[in-house]
Design a protein around this motif. Structure first.
Motif, PDB file in Angstrom:
ATOM      1  N   ASP A 156       0.834  -1.203   0.000  1.00 45.00           N
ATOM      2  CA  ASP A 156       0.000   0.000   0.000  1.00 45.00           C
ATOM      3  C   ASP A 156       0.873   1.259   0.000  1.00 45.00           C
ATOM      4  OD1 ASP A 156      -2.889   0.996   0.458  1.00 45.00           O
ATOM      5  OD2 ASP A 156      -1.711   2.100   1.942  1.00 45.00           O
ATOM      6  N   PRO A 157       0.577   2.218  -0.893  1.00 53.11           N
ATOM      7  CA  PRO A 157       1.417   3.421  -0.950  1.00 53.11           C
ATOM      8  C   PRO A 157       1.425   4.202   0.372  1.00 53.11           C
ATOM      9  CG  PRO A 157      -0.083   3.338  -2.840  1.00 53.11           C
ATOM     10  CD  PRO A 157      -0.475   2.221  -1.931  1.00 53.11           C
ATOM     11  N   ALA A 158       0.309   4.202   1.098  1.00 48.37           N
ATOM     12  CA  ALA A 158       0.244   5.007   2.330  1.00 48.37           C
ATOM     13  C   ALA A 158       0.929   4.314   3.508  1.00 48.37           C
ATOM     14  CB  ALA A 158      -1.221   5.310   2.674  1.00 48.37           C
ATOM     15  N   ILE A 159       0.627   3.055   3.765  1.00 51.37           N
ATOM     16  CA  ILE A 159       1.176   2.418   4.979  1.00 51.37           C
ATOM     17  C   ILE A 159       2.277   1.384   4.702  1.00 51.37           C
ATOM     18  CG2 ILE A 159      -0.898   2.871   6.358  1.00 51.37           C
ATOM     19  CD1 ILE A 159      -1.620  -0.119   6.050  1.00 51.37           C
ATOM     20  N   GLY A 160       2.441   0.998   3.444  1.00 47.86           N
ATOM     21  CA  GLY A 160       3.450  -0.002   3.097  1.00 47.86           C
ATOM     22  C   GLY A 160       4.849   0.290   3.633  1.00 47.86           C
ATOM     23  N   PRO A 161       5.335   1.527   3.488  1.00 46.91           N
ATOM     24  CA  PRO A 161       6.702   1.826   3.917  1.00 46.91           C
ATOM     25  C   PRO A 161       6.982   1.588   5.412  1.00 46.91           C
ATOM     26  CG  PRO A 161       5.893   3.541   2.446  1.00 46.91           C
ATOM     27  CD  PRO A 161       4.732   2.650   2.752  1.00 46.91           C
ATOM     28  N   PHE A 162       5.944   1.619   6.254  1.00 47.18           N
ATOM     29  CA  PHE A 162       6.174   1.321   7.679  1.00 47.18           C
ATOM     30  C   PHE A 162       6.685  -0.117   7.830  1.00 47.18           C
ATOM     31  CE2 PHE A 162       3.268   4.916   8.178  1.00 47.18           C
ATOM     32  CZ  PHE A 162       3.910   5.618   9.185  1.00 47.18           C
ATOM     33  N   PHE A 163       6.133  -1.007   7.024  1.00 49.35           N
ATOM     34  CA  PHE A 163       6.515  -2.419   7.122  1.00 49.35           C
ATOM     35  C   PHE A 163       7.796  -2.713   6.343  1.00 49.35           C
ATOM     36  CE2 PHE A 163       1.878  -2.104   7.408  1.00 49.35           C
ATOM     37  CZ  PHE A 163       1.663  -2.730   8.621  1.00 49.35           C
ATOM     38  N   THR A 164       7.892  -2.125   5.147  1.00 48.31           N
ATOM     39  CA  THR A 164       8.990  -2.514   4.256  1.00 48.31           C
ATOM     40  C   THR A 164      10.264  -1.699   4.481  1.00 48.31           C
ATOM     41  OG1 THR A 164       8.166  -0.997   2.566  1.00 48.31           O
ATOM     42  CG2 THR A 164       7.413  -3.274   2.432  1.00 48.31           C
ATOM     43  N   GLU A 165      10.119  -0.455   4.949  1.00 53.47           N
ATOM     44  CA  GLU A 165      11.303   0.404   5.102  1.00 53.47           C
ATOM     45  C   GLU A 165      11.582   0.787   6.550  1.00 53.47           C
ATOM     46  OE1 GLU A 165      10.974   3.688   2.315  1.00 53.47           O
ATOM     47  OE2 GLU A 165      10.205   2.274   0.822  1.00 53.47           O
ATOM     48  N   ILE A 166      10.586   1.339   7.217  1.00 53.84           N
ATOM     49  CA  ILE A 166      10.844   1.895   8.553  1.00 53.84           C
ATOM     50  C   ILE A 166      11.157   0.776   9.553  1.00 53.84           C
ATOM     51  CG2 ILE A 166       9.873   3.275  10.433  1.00 53.84           C
ATOM     52  CD1 ILE A 166       8.267   4.708   8.085  1.00 53.84           C
ATOM     53  N   ALA A 167      10.266  -0.231   9.641  1.00 54.25           N
ATOM     54  CA  ALA A 167      10.562  -1.359  10.539  1.00 54.25           C
ATOM     55  C   ALA A 167      11.289  -2.472   9.785  1.00 54.25           C
ATOM     56  CB  ALA A 167       9.284  -1.894  11.162  1.00 54.25           C
ATOM     57  N   ALA A 168      11.175  -2.468   8.453  1.00 48.58           N
ATOM     58  CA  ALA A 168      11.774  -3.523   7.608  1.00 48.58           C
ATOM     59  C   ALA A 168      11.572  -4.906   8.223  1.00 48.58           C
ATOM     60  CB  ALA A 168      13.253  -3.228   7.357  1.00 48.58           C
ATOM     61  N   ILE A 169      10.307  -5.284   8.349  1.00 45.87           N
ATOM     62  CA  ILE A 169       9.991  -6.540   9.043  1.00 45.87           C
ATOM     63  C   ILE A 169      10.393  -7.757   8.213  1.00 45.87           C
ATOM     64  CG2 ILE A 169       8.090  -5.622  10.422  1.00 45.87           C
ATOM     65  CD1 ILE A 169       6.197  -7.014   8.337  1.00 45.87           C
ATOM     66  N   ASP A 170      10.715  -8.820   8.946  1.00 45.80           N
ATOM     67  CA  ASP A 170      10.923 -10.133   8.342  1.00 45.80           C
ATOM     68  C   ASP A 170       9.587 -10.860   8.498  1.00 45.80           C
ATOM     69  OD1 ASP A 170      11.358 -12.810   7.909  1.00 45.80           O
ATOM     70  OD2 ASP A 170      13.281 -12.862   8.947  1.00 45.80           O
TER      71      ASP A 170
END
Ligand code: HEM
Length: 134
Positions: free
Chosen positions: A27-41
């Motif tokens: 998702d453009p709005a919330i995706g980066p929290f998961f993929t970049e900021i927290a970079a979750i596994d």
């Protein structure tokens, strides 16, 4: 989808939560929290999410806690706005409704909705009316 049923076990929770993460991470709005900021596994993160929801819906006691702290730290890196929460909830509720129907499905959505204000309050305690100075 014909003959939708209610949520009855961990596998059902996994169906919803894994599909939700597929969408949320792109998702453009919330995706980066998961993929970049927290970079979750995802392989590590998803079972924790299943524990969390299984504990809420079926009282399994499997979740170790610490959810609020993680979001407070996330918010310090990148502000979690009410628009982010609205989008999170929209995707989450849509995923519940796509797969299930019934009292447990309603309960899962209700719990997600009701956790959000308490999360926002923990991020911004100074907005509490009680802290207003006379
Ligand atoms: C804008 C809304 C939200 C975003 C962007 C978001 C994002 C994230 C991210 C990136 C993590 C991983 C943090 C880390 O491991 O460092 C996480 C963890 C988690 N989130 Fe959210 N979240 C949101 C809202 C919510 C809500 C409303 C709930 C509950 C209903 C929730 C439940 C959880 C749980 C249980 C974890 C696992 C914490 C742990 O590792 O113990 N999140 N979230």
């Amino acid at each position: 989808m014909p003959n939708k049923q209610d949520i009855s076990n961990r596998a059902d929770i996994a169906t919803i939560v894994s599909a939700f993460y597929q969408k949320a991470m792109q998702d453009p709005a919330i995706g980066p929290f998961f993929t970049e900021i927290a970079a979750i596994d995802l392989e590590e993160h998803l079972p924790v999410m299943y524990d969390f929801w299984e504990n809420l819906l079926f009282q399994t006691g499997g979740y170790r806690g610490g959810m609020m702290y993680k979001h407070i730290m996330l918010d310090r890196q990148q502000h979690l706005t009410k628009e982010h929460f609205a989008r999170w909830l929209e995707l989450f509720e849509a995923e519940v409704d796509t797969h299930f129907t019934g009292p447990m499905a309603e309960d899962m959505k209700k719990r997600a909705r009701s956790i959000i204000p308490s999360m926002q309050l923990k991020m911004r305690p100074t907005m509490l009316p009680l802290t207003e100075r006379r």
